[in-house]
Design a protein around this motif. Structure first.
Motif, PDB file in Angstrom:
ATOM      1  N   SER A 111       0.847  -1.199   0.000  1.00  0.00           N
ATOM      2  CA  SER A 111       0.000   0.000   0.000  1.00  0.00           C
ATOM      3  C   SER A 111       0.878   1.242   0.000  1.00  0.00           C
ATOM      4  O   SER A 111       1.843   1.330   0.781  1.00  0.00           O
ATOM      5  CB  SER A 111      -0.921  -0.004   1.227  1.00  0.00           C
ATOM      6  N   LYS A 112       0.542   2.199  -0.844  1.00  0.00           N
ATOM      7  CA  LYS A 112       1.347   3.414  -1.066  1.00  0.00           C
ATOM      8  C   LYS A 112       1.703   4.065   0.274  1.00  0.00           C
ATOM      9  O   LYS A 112       0.825   4.362   1.087  1.00  0.00           O
ATOM     10  CB  LYS A 112       0.536   4.380  -1.922  1.00  0.00           C
ATOM     11  N   LEU A 113       2.999   4.292   0.451  1.00  0.00           N
ATOM     12  CA  LEU A 113       3.469   4.858   1.724  1.00  0.00           C
ATOM     13  C   LEU A 113       3.312   6.383   1.750  1.00  0.00           C
ATOM     14  O   LEU A 113       2.872   6.960   2.742  1.00  0.00           O
ATOM     15  CB  LEU A 113       4.957   4.489   1.920  1.00  0.00           C
ATOM     16  N   ILE A 145       4.537   3.039  -5.728  1.00  0.00           N
ATOM     17  CA  ILE A 145       3.396   3.675  -6.390  1.00  0.00           C
ATOM     18  C   ILE A 145       3.659   5.166  -6.563  1.00  0.00           C
ATOM     19  O   ILE A 145       3.785   5.912  -5.581  1.00  0.00           O
ATOM     20  CB  ILE A 145       2.099   3.414  -5.583  1.00  0.00           C
ATOM     21  N   CYS A 146       3.807   5.563  -7.823  1.00  0.00           N
ATOM     22  CA  CYS A 146       3.824   6.951  -8.279  1.00  0.00           C
ATOM     23  C   CYS A 146       4.687   7.888  -7.427  1.00  0.00           C
ATOM     24  O   CYS A 146       5.907   7.841  -7.506  1.00  0.00           O
ATOM     25  CB  CYS A 146       2.372   7.424  -8.391  1.00  0.00           C
ATOM     26  N   TYR A 147       4.080   8.724  -6.589  1.00  0.00           N
ATOM     27  CA  TYR A 147       4.786   9.726  -5.780  1.00  0.00           C
ATOM     28  C   TYR A 147       5.954   9.111  -4.991  1.00  0.00           C
ATOM     29  O   TYR A 147       6.944   9.791  -4.704  1.00  0.00           O
ATOM     30  CB  TYR A 147       3.757  10.344  -4.839  1.00  0.00           C
ATOM     31  N   ILE A 149       8.330   7.526  -5.950  1.00  0.00           N
ATOM     32  CA  ILE A 149       9.646   7.621  -6.626  1.00  0.00           C
ATOM     33  C   ILE A 149      10.403   8.877  -6.250  1.00  0.00           C
ATOM     34  O   ILE A 149      11.582   9.011  -6.559  1.00  0.00           O
ATOM     35  CB  ILE A 149       9.553   7.511  -8.174  1.00  0.00           C
ATOM     36  N   ARG A 150       9.716   9.835  -5.571  1.00  0.00           N
ATOM     37  CA  ARG A 150      10.424  11.043  -5.116  1.00  0.00           C
ATOM     38  C   ARG A 150      11.166  10.795  -3.800  1.00  0.00           C
ATOM     39  O   ARG A 150      11.786  11.708  -3.258  1.00  0.00           O
ATOM     40  CB  ARG A 150       9.424  12.181  -4.905  1.00  0.00           C
ATOM     41  N   PHE A 151      11.115   9.550  -3.285  1.00  0.00           N
ATOM     42  CA  PHE A 151      11.733   9.233  -1.998  1.00  0.00           C
ATOM     43  C   PHE A 151      12.787   8.138  -2.202  1.00  0.00           C
ATOM     44  O   PHE A 151      12.526   6.949  -1.973  1.00  0.00           O
ATOM     45  CB  PHE A 151      10.651   8.800  -0.986  1.00  0.00           C
ATOM     46  N   PRO A 175       2.015  17.832 -16.656  1.00  0.00           N
ATOM     47  CA  PRO A 175       2.895  18.993 -16.408  1.00  0.00           C
ATOM     48  C   PRO A 175       4.232  18.628 -15.746  1.00  0.00           C
ATOM     49  O   PRO A 175       5.177  19.418 -15.818  1.00  0.00           O
ATOM     50  CB  PRO A 175       2.064  19.879 -15.460  1.00  0.00           C
ATOM     51  N   ARG A 176       4.318  17.434 -15.135  1.00  0.00           N
ATOM     52  CA  ARG A 176       5.590  17.062 -14.498  1.00  0.00           C
ATOM     53  C   ARG A 176       6.247  15.875 -15.211  1.00  0.00           C
ATOM     54  O   ARG A 176       6.983  15.095 -14.599  1.00  0.00           O
ATOM     55  CB  ARG A 176       5.357  16.761 -13.005  1.00  0.00           C
ATOM     56  N   LEU A 177       5.995  15.793 -16.520  1.00  0.00           N
ATOM     57  CA  LEU A 177       6.562  14.685 -17.305  1.00  0.00           C
ATOM     58  C   LEU A 177       8.080  14.591 -17.148  1.00  0.00           C
ATOM     59  O   LEU A 177       8.636  13.505 -16.985  1.00  0.00           O
ATOM     60  CB  LEU A 177       6.190  14.857 -18.789  1.00  0.00           C
TER      61      LEU A 177
HETATM   62  N1  LIG Z   1      -0.410   9.886  -8.317  1.00  0.00           N
HETATM   63  C1  LIG Z   1       0.680  10.439  -7.840  1.00  0.00           C
HETATM   64  O1  LIG Z   1       1.225  10.030  -6.828  1.00  0.00           O
HETATM   65  C2  LIG Z   1       1.215  11.604  -8.625  1.00  0.00           C
HETATM   66  C3  LIG Z   1       2.582  12.046  -8.163  1.00  0.00           C
HETATM   67  C4  LIG Z   1       3.033  13.261  -8.901  1.00  0.00           C
HETATM   68  O2  LIG Z   1       2.357  13.728  -9.801  1.00  0.00           O
HETATM   69  C5  LIG Z   1       4.300  13.900  -8.540  1.00  0.00           C
HETATM   70  O3  LIG Z   1       4.618  14.934  -9.163  1.00  0.00           O
HETATM   71  O4  LIG Z   1       5.004  13.409  -7.638  1.00  0.00           O
END
Ligand SMILES: NC(=O)CCC(=O)C(=O)O
Length: 271
Positions: A111-113, A145-147, A149-151, A175-177
């Motif tokens: 589950s998304k942390l 899951i998604c966000y 990857i910023r961690f 917009p954040r491609l």
């Molecule tokens: N669904 C998401 O978690 C989007 C994450 C996202 O857009 C980002 O910029 O980080």
């Protein structure tokens, strides 16, 4: 060993699990005609980001989704990294990924942390607490899951355990491609692992999504990249490449984690 991967970069019908399941079944049948090993779906593929209606449309304990993907995996003799779905429990709703092997056994649940406030997740969802590690085709993998990857520290916690493939499922807006592409490439290079990232296409009432699902090798080379339209992105990966790259530049041996922790504490003390 070689694995043939298919990322199903779908458009998702907003708040319509029945239609999304029908569509996923159809797309899985199509890609299985070219004998794939692993199919990957995007984030929240049953409901999309219809968060305000999740009480009505989330899957009770994930039961329907688990039985749906398990049957398809067995029928087509394929592993499925089943993106994520909204899972409803007595404790709240989570953004949960299920992974199923060729025999139809559920081999992972994550589950998304990190909840993404910009898309209101914190108002409707509970965050998970367990790891995203699982084993597929005798290979240790991680799912995020998604966000997430910023961690990088969260992903590192999985690769220090030996994960060689990182599956990322997403609904990442257009917009954040460039963040999406750069972060994924960085995660592959710094962890010397394959990154298999499945984003959605299309739009919902609030966002236009980026598509650009990607398969990146442990050296950071992009093996396959979709454009913004719905498609099935196919790629073949050679698992031996992970060990080769980790031998060439042995970052997991050269890490000095004890210094990172003490540095964080010292910086806090001095600030
Ligand atoms: N669904 C998401 O978690 C989007 C994450 C996202 O857009 C980002 O910029 O980080």
């Amino acid at each position: 060993m070689t694995l043939k991967i298919a990322c199903l970069q779908l458009d998702i019908a907003f708040g319509n699990p029945a239609e999304n399941k029908r569509h996923v079944q159809q797309e899985i049948e199509k890609v299985c005609q070219s004998s794939v090993d692993v199919i990957v779906l995007p984030e929240l593929w049953t409901t999309g980001y219809d968060l305000a209606r999740l009480d009505d449309i989330a899957d009770e304990n994930g039961a329907d989704t688990k039985s749906f993907i398990s049957k398809l995996a067995r029928l087509h003799n394929v592993c499925i990294v089943a993106g994520s779905i909204a899972k409803k429990t007595a404790a709240g709703i989570t953004n949960t990924m299920y992974i199923v092997n060729r025999d139809g056994d559920i081999v992972g649940e994550y589950s998304k942390l990190h909840l993404f406030q910009l898309m209101d997740e914190h108002l409707y969802l509970q965050s998970g607490e367990s790891s995203g590690l699982f084993t597929l085709e005798q290979t240790l993998c991680a799912g995020v899951i998604c966000y997430d990857i910023r961690f990088p520290e969260w992903i590192r916690a999985h690769t220090t355990q030996g994960a060689e493939l990182l599956f990322v499922v997403a609904e990442w807006p257009q917009p954040r491609l460039e963040h999406w592409r750069t972060l994924l490439q960085a995660r592959a290079i710094e962890n010397q692992c394959y990154v298999i990232a499945c984003n959605r296409a299309g739009k919902d009432p609030n966002n236009q999504f980026a598509g650009h699902s990607l398969v990146i090798d442990p050296w950071g080379v992009i093996l396959a990249e979709a454009d913004e339209h719905p498609c099935s992105l196919m790629a073949e990966i050679q698992l031996s490449k992970v060990k080769e790259v980790r031998k060439q530049i042995p970052i997991f041996q050269d890490r000095r984690p004890e210094h990172y922790i003490s540095a964080e504490k010292n910086f806090q003390k001095n600030s």
